[in-house]
Enzyme design. Sequence first.
Site, PDB file in Angstrom:
ATOM      1  N   SER A 225      32.175  45.538  33.161  1.00 43.03           N
ATOM      2  CA  SER A 225      32.596  44.669  32.072  1.00 43.03           C
ATOM      3  C   SER A 225      32.013  45.154  30.747  1.00 43.03           C
ATOM      4  O   SER A 225      32.229  46.305  30.371  1.00 43.03           O
ATOM      5  CB  SER A 225      32.171  43.232  32.408  1.00 43.03           C
ATOM      6  OG  SER A 225      32.881  42.304  31.661  1.00 43.03           O
ATOM      7  N   ASP A 452      43.025  41.818  35.857  1.00 43.50           N
ATOM      8  CA  ASP A 452      41.687  41.425  35.410  1.00 43.50           C
ATOM      9  C   ASP A 452      41.815  40.434  34.255  1.00 43.50           C
ATOM     10  O   ASP A 452      42.513  40.696  33.281  1.00 43.50           O
ATOM     11  CB  ASP A 452      40.922  42.676  34.954  1.00 43.50           C
ATOM     12  CG  ASP A 452      39.445  42.414  34.714  1.00 43.50           C
ATOM     13  OD1 ASP A 452      39.120  41.422  34.024  1.00 43.50           O
ATOM     14  OD2 ASP A 452      38.630  43.198  35.206  1.00 43.50           O
ATOM     15  N   HIS A 480      37.865  40.155  38.317  1.00 46.07           N
ATOM     16  CA  HIS A 480      37.197  40.927  37.276  1.00 46.07           C
ATOM     17  C   HIS A 480      36.339  42.009  37.906  1.00 46.07           C
ATOM     18  O   HIS A 480      35.425  41.711  38.670  1.00 46.07           O
ATOM     19  CB  HIS A 480      36.333  39.983  36.437  1.00 46.07           C
ATOM     20  CG  HIS A 480      35.683  40.622  35.263  1.00 46.07           C
ATOM     21  ND1 HIS A 480      36.311  41.573  34.482  1.00 46.07           N
ATOM     22  CD2 HIS A 480      34.443  40.440  34.714  1.00 46.07           C
ATOM     23  CE1 HIS A 480      35.486  41.940  33.509  1.00 46.07           C
ATOM     24  NE2 HIS A 480      34.355  41.284  33.638  1.00 46.07           N
TER      25      HIS A 480
END
Length: 511
Positions: A225, A452, A480
């Site tokens: 991320s 995502d 995610h």
Amino acid sequence: MDTRHLIRISATALATAGLLVSGCSPGGTSPSASASAPRQTVPAALKTYYAQKLSWRACGAPGFQCATMKAPLDYKKPERADIKLAVTRKKATGPGRRLGSLLVNPGGPGGSAISYVQSYAAIGYPAPVRARYDMVAVDPRGVARSEPVECLTGKEMDAYTQVDQTPDDQGEAGKLVTSFKGFAAGCAKRSAAILPHVSTVEAARDMDILRAVLGDEKLNYVGASYGTFLGATYAELFPARAGRLVLDGAMDPSLPARDMNRDQTAGFETAFQSFAADCVKREDCPLGTGTPDGAGKRLKGLFDELDAEPVTTGQSRRLGESLATTGVIAAMYDESAWTELREALTRAMGGDGAALLALADTYYERAADGSYQNLMYANAAVNCLDLPPAFTGPDEVRSALPDFEKASPVFGEGLAWASMSCAYWPTRATGTPHRIEAKGAAPIVVVGTTRDPATPYKWARSLAGQLESGTLLTYDGDGHTAYGRGSDCIDTAINTYLLEGTPPKDGKKCS
């Protein structure tokens, strides 16, 4: 609902990261070998930092060690003051030749890398990786154990998270502006010294000091991320020192804040549509058994009802639209939370908001005693320093509402208003949107998940295309990030790269 920290790996995802993995046979050359890396000099003013020796002590679960590393608070004036950064490691377990350190970061900005490693990565990462790498983490400056940014008391934060972020008139818009200003003022009051020095560039420079202190010629790294932006920034600054880098759930550094927020809005709509398509097939779906679009309208209707009249939760806080939206968003990070979300929505529609509030509290990292971890504070401090604000005030938000609502009929309005938060930040942004090419770096694996919610797949395609040595690995799925989430294809590709140095073929797709 505050969405400044949407680029993060969720608590649910942390709990499952790395559990389903495939082994790879040992082999290949050490990524710490210096034969191919040109010598780079260290600025004289920083030599004492690069030469420091860490004093390790036992900590946490058996096998873990902790230490404190020093870095300059201000890299432009390193002689003025130091900042202390918390570091942890768990040494390679063997068998096989040690490959050096593997630094990991779970995202945020603001997520504690130390908590992630000690709770999950050093246990759940594939055994062959843990056998050959020391698992290492540093809480970035301003985060958790590394001189954390602080902003509000628990009660103040409770009030802040309940402010209406879909204002219906000038008065409500004014209250939202006041809440953003109050948050920023609290950060300035409690964390004035560190606020100008928590940028991603500075955190990446800290990582290079850690690399040297650990004795590694090159940095080997897995970032999820926001951690992908941190890793890409490191490669941009130190391409010759970039070893085996995995960037999972990639950000696109070329985007200005407004475009990034709008893309995320579309990402959450995509994730919701996937959830809704699954939900409407089930008898217990609280959003009906029609179409995903119909489910979206029903959810938006619930938000409107909660905006007008919050419901009880069994505690002093009631569930209004802002907290309810945050609870739904929290469940979009991992499809394993969909069952919990269906149950929470069913209860909320019946007047009981406790379950949806619990999801929101997990997202905000609020403890049962009413205290908060510093995730939200560090997140705001980093994001508002890294990019100029998406909007400078309510008029700009109102002009952009059609684009955001087109991106997501369910979440667009709220996410547009939330994007105004950095407009009132006390420290001017030092970063700007730009392409990252990292010319001369070794192969970098960029991983993207097609549905995502927080880091849309097109960001991974963009970053892989920007990086001179980028190779794109695609996971066709929900949730995610991708590594350790159940795809043997993804895990094998990444494990092979980390252990043998062979990246997957650019464009490889997995499901």
